[in-house]
Write an enzyme that holds these catalytic residues in place. Structure first.
Site, PDB file in Angstrom:
ATOM      1  N   GLU A  36       0.860  -1.339  -0.031  1.00  0.00           N
ATOM      2  CA  GLU A  36      -0.078   0.027   0.001  1.00  0.00           C
ATOM      3  C   GLU A  36       0.747   1.299  -0.087  1.00  0.00           C
ATOM      4  OE1 GLU A  36      -2.709   0.272   3.121  1.00  0.00           O
ATOM      5  OE2 GLU A  36      -3.382   2.049   2.402  1.00  0.00           O
ATOM      6  N   ARG A 263       5.221 -12.855   9.792  1.00  0.00           N
ATOM      7  CA  ARG A 263       5.827 -11.658   9.518  1.00  0.00           C
ATOM      8  C   ARG A 263       7.262 -11.795   9.811  1.00  0.00           C
ATOM      9  NH1 ARG A 263       3.391  -6.362   9.107  1.00  0.00           N
ATOM     10  NH2 ARG A 263       1.573  -6.936   8.309  1.00  0.00           N
ATOM     11  N   LYS A 273       4.334   0.206  10.394  1.00  0.00           N
ATOM     12  CA  LYS A 273       4.559   1.398   9.854  1.00  0.00           C
ATOM     13  C   LYS A 273       3.914   2.514  10.553  1.00  0.00           C
ATOM     14  CE  LYS A 273       3.176   0.281   5.022  1.00  0.00           C
ATOM     15  NZ  LYS A 273       2.040   0.053   4.196  1.00  0.00           N
TER      16      LYS A 273
HETATM   17  P1  ATP Z   1      -0.249  -1.772   6.782  1.00  0.00           P
HETATM   18  O1  ATP Z   1      -0.426  -1.826   8.118  1.00  0.00           O
HETATM   19  O2  ATP Z   1      -0.048  -0.426   6.046  1.00  0.00           O
HETATM   20  O3  ATP Z   1      -1.166  -2.539   5.768  1.00  0.00           O
HETATM   21  P2  ATP Z   1       1.927  -3.601   5.889  1.00  0.00           P
HETATM   22  O4  ATP Z   1       3.213  -3.755   6.760  1.00  0.00           O
HETATM   23  O5  ATP Z   1       1.034  -4.944   5.754  1.00  0.00           O
HETATM   24  O6  ATP Z   1       1.072  -2.281   6.646  1.00  0.00           O
HETATM   25  P3  ATP Z   1       1.695  -3.436   3.179  1.00  0.00           P
HETATM   26  O7  ATP Z   1       2.024  -2.139   2.273  1.00  0.00           O
HETATM   27  O8  ATP Z   1       0.270  -3.645   3.185  1.00  0.00           O
HETATM   28  O9  ATP Z   1       2.134  -2.874   4.555  1.00  0.00           O
HETATM   29  O10 ATP Z   1       2.524  -4.692   2.819  1.00  0.00           O
HETATM   30  C1  ATP Z   1       2.889  -5.148   1.530  1.00  0.00           C
HETATM   31  C2  ATP Z   1       3.047  -6.674   1.745  1.00  0.00           C
HETATM   32  O11 ATP Z   1       4.336  -6.716   2.527  1.00  0.00           O
HETATM   33  C3  ATP Z   1       1.845  -7.409   2.483  1.00  0.00           C
HETATM   34  O12 ATP Z   1       1.888  -8.595   1.483  1.00  0.00           O
HETATM   35  C4  ATP Z   1       2.518  -7.781   3.582  1.00  0.00           C
HETATM   36  O13 ATP Z   1       1.873  -8.698   4.257  1.00  0.00           O
HETATM   37  C5  ATP Z   1       4.127  -8.002   3.746  1.00  0.00           C
HETATM   38  N1  ATP Z   1       4.484  -7.453   4.620  1.00  0.00           N
HETATM   39  C6  ATP Z   1       4.535  -6.318   5.566  1.00  0.00           C
HETATM   40  N2  ATP Z   1       5.116  -6.308   6.405  1.00  0.00           N
HETATM   41  C7  ATP Z   1       5.784  -7.538   6.664  1.00  0.00           C
HETATM   42  C8  ATP Z   1       6.703  -8.237   7.593  1.00  0.00           C
HETATM   43  N3  ATP Z   1       6.989  -7.661   8.693  1.00  0.00           N
HETATM   44  N4  ATP Z   1       7.471  -9.550   6.996  1.00  0.00           N
HETATM   45  C9  ATP Z   1       6.676 -10.018   5.976  1.00  0.00           C
HETATM   46  N5  ATP Z   1       5.918  -9.437   5.255  1.00  0.00           N
HETATM   47  C10 ATP Z   1       5.389  -8.378   5.528  1.00  0.00           C
HETATM   48 MG    MG Z   2      -0.909  -4.645   4.666  1.00  0.00          MG
END
Ligand code: ATP
Ligand code: MG
Length: 568
Positions: A36, A263, A273
């Protein structure tokens, strides 16, 4: 279709292999990385990138799309889109011509929503957000139907078209799926599919007054792109039933399989974030690219090589259970990469002047120094040596403890690539008693590499020639937080109160070898005995600024008994 050997497969690769064997998706493997654009990427995203691009790359004909999940205009911007694209490229991943935006599908999402209304599978609810929450029930109590749940298809269509036309205020209505208010899975209690949002969107401008929720947009985006395996993090496990519901009810051609993995969390940092944004906005760090942050911009500026990050992600693999990975493992991969590739130089961080009283005045001489003992093809360079030098303040001790093998009054030490010197005199400031400089003598018969039976001494120290050295500012970093898991402090303290006040140390007046004179921003090298360093963005023509990427060995690990630091 080619598959990786069975033995190396994790649970996701095993599922993908099985789907290929059973011809589940016509023999295709298509994944996507769906950020996002509401923040910069961090090392957790690097894991997701490695999983998605990695799996697509391992199966013949596999493809991974970059897809911006830009369905919430309030927090998203094209600045983040550009930054994310840059970071993905920097890590070494290539989406080729497949960079997509959920916002490109808005019209089609809308059409699917209308089809759900027509099927009696969605309705416009006019309860307030609070009332919707109150009707939802809890884990132990079923929810209650909204009084608007029984609206006719015609009325729903009419209201939804007014929602789209921008005829209502935010919050006046939402479109909800009609599933089951008594479901044991709260996500299936008539989840919201569309909300009214009056904020301009960074790509579609004012064209839309309604925006789909993640739960509606994500499965449909996957279907429209023909994604076969939708890999996401564990928090979406409970949403999978809804993901499948949307795809079944919308009768799409491709029903992707959602698979969840844990994660990545790292010790001594935060990865959310929201928390990272707060650290930046509240000025706890200098920006999104602060070298102490786990953001890819921060790690890049710090000097972490992208290959080391990828190797780390491959090493930790994917699992179904959340865990916190020791940041020292990441540092290990950084050291391994840099040890093989980084040229060596000498730099003195806390200089102590040394005058070689028996060395001739003048230009001195040039001595050969190896650029990288791990890689002879990197050759050697000539290092200037002269009568006045700097050594590290820590490499001299007035009153040496046992096993101190560096310089002390009356003692000898070898200057790396040069001669053995003896400390004859310690010159002090008369008023403060502080050491100003050392007067030493050198032994001309002990030149390094000169062959013959050269005497041996226990300590070797690095140095730079005072007249030839460049001045630099050096930034040393420590963990951003004082505890390993700031998200879950055993004493319940808020993460901001756990920030390490000493996470940044700026040393001015450091002296480095002139080999760094024209080093470009981002250049990495090893300062012998000190660690790996990188030229920082803040460097200007006149002022060199270096970041310590990582120390030579883990300063947090206890030194093994019987082994002193002197052995390095
Ligand atoms: P938000 O809370 O804004 O959704 P987010 O960290 O999930 O934050 P995204 O931009 O939605 O951010 O993440 C993009 C992709 O990265 C998603 O598929 C998410 O699951 C993955 N992702 C985010 N944080 C992690 C992490 N710490 N480890 C592994 N994958 C992650
Ligand atoms: Mg997300």
């Amino acid at each position: 279709m080619a598959k990786p050997p069975q033995g190396q497969q994790d649970f996701i690769r095993a599922i993908v292999s099985r789907d290929l064997d059973t011809h589940q998706f016509g023999g295709a493997v298509r994944t996507r990385f769906p950020p996002e654009p509401n923040g910069h990427l961090h090392i957790g995203h690097a894991k997701s990138l490695c999983v998605n691009f990695g799996i697509a790359g391992e199966f013949a004909g596999g493809r991974c799309n970059l897809r911006f999940d830009d369905t919430n205009p309030a927090k998203e911007s094209s600045e983040y889109v550009e930054s994310i694209r840059e970071d993905v490229r920097w890590l070494g991943f290539d989406w080729e011509d497949r960079c997509f935006f959920a916002s490109d599908y808005f019209e089609r999402f809308h059409d699917y929503a209308v089809s759900l209304i027509k099927k009696g599978r969605a309705y416009v609810d006019s309860l307030s957000a609070d009332d919707i929450r109150r009707h939802r029930g809890t884990l132990t109590e079923p929810g209650r139907d909204s009084p608007y749940r029984t609206r006719s298809v015609e009325e729903n269509l009419r209201l939804f078209s007014h929602m789209r036309a921008g005829d209502f205020e935010e919050g006046a209505h939402v479109l909800r799926a009609k599933i089951d208010m008594a479901s044991s899975n709260i996500n299936l209690r008539d989840p919201t599919l569309y909300r009214i949002r009056r904020a301009p969107h960074h790509r579609t401008g004012a064209a839309w007054a309604i925006y789909p929720t993640y739960d509606f947009a994500h499965p449909l985006s996957d279907a429209l792109e023909g994604i076969t395996h939708s890999l996401c993090t564990l928090e979406f496990e409970d949403h999978r039933a809804l993901y499948d519901w949307v795809l079944d009810e919308c009768a799409v051609d491709c029903h992707s399989r959602q698979i969840e993995f844990a994660r990545l969390n790292l010790t001594y940092t935060v990865m959310s974030k929201r928390k990272l944004t707060a650290l930046v906005d509240e000025g706890h760090v200098s920006g999104w690219n602060d070298p102490r942050l786990p953001t890819l911009r921060g790690l890049r500026r710090r000097g972490y090589p992208p290959d080391a990050i990828r190797r780390f992600c491959e090493h930790i693999g994917v699992a179904k259970r959340d865990s916190v990975i020791d940041v020292r493992l990441l540092e290990h991969f950084v050291r391994e990469e840099l040890n093989a590739r980084a040229p060596r130089v000498m730099a003195v961080l806390r200089p102590l002047r040394v005058v070689l009283t028996n060395y001739p005045d003048g230009d001195g001489e040039e001595l050969p120094a190896v650029n990288n003992p791990e890689d002879p093809s990197m050759g050697a360079r000539m290092v200037p040596f002269s009568r006045v030098l700097y050594i590290e303040r820590d490499d001299f001790c007035d009153d040496p403890p046992p096993r101190y093998f560096r310089l002390a009054p009356g003692r000898e030490v070898r200057l790396r690539y040069a001669y053995i010197i003896r400390c004859a005199d310690v010159i002090r400031d008369e008023r403060t008693g502080e050491i100003v400089e050392l007067h030493c003598t050198y032994d001309p018969d002990t030149k390094s590499g000169s062959g013959g039976a050269v005497r041996k001494v226990k300590g070797t120290v690095h140095w730079v020639s005072a007249a030839h050295a460049l001045e630099a500012e050096v930034r040393l970093f420590d963990h951003l937080f004082t505890v390993p898991d700031p998200d879950h402090d055993p004493e319940g303290r808020e993460y901001r109160s756990l920030l390490n006040p000493n996470s940044l140390e700026r040393l001015r007046g450091c002296r480095v070898e002139q080999a760094l004179r024209d080093a470009a921003v981002g250049r990495r090298f090893q300062c012998e005995r000190q660690g790996y360093f990188c030229v920082d963005d803040d460097s200007t023509g006149g002022q060199l600024v270096l970041n310590r990427i990582v120390a030579l060995r883990d300063s947090w690990a206890k030194i093994a008994p019987g082994r002193s630091q002197e052995t390095r």
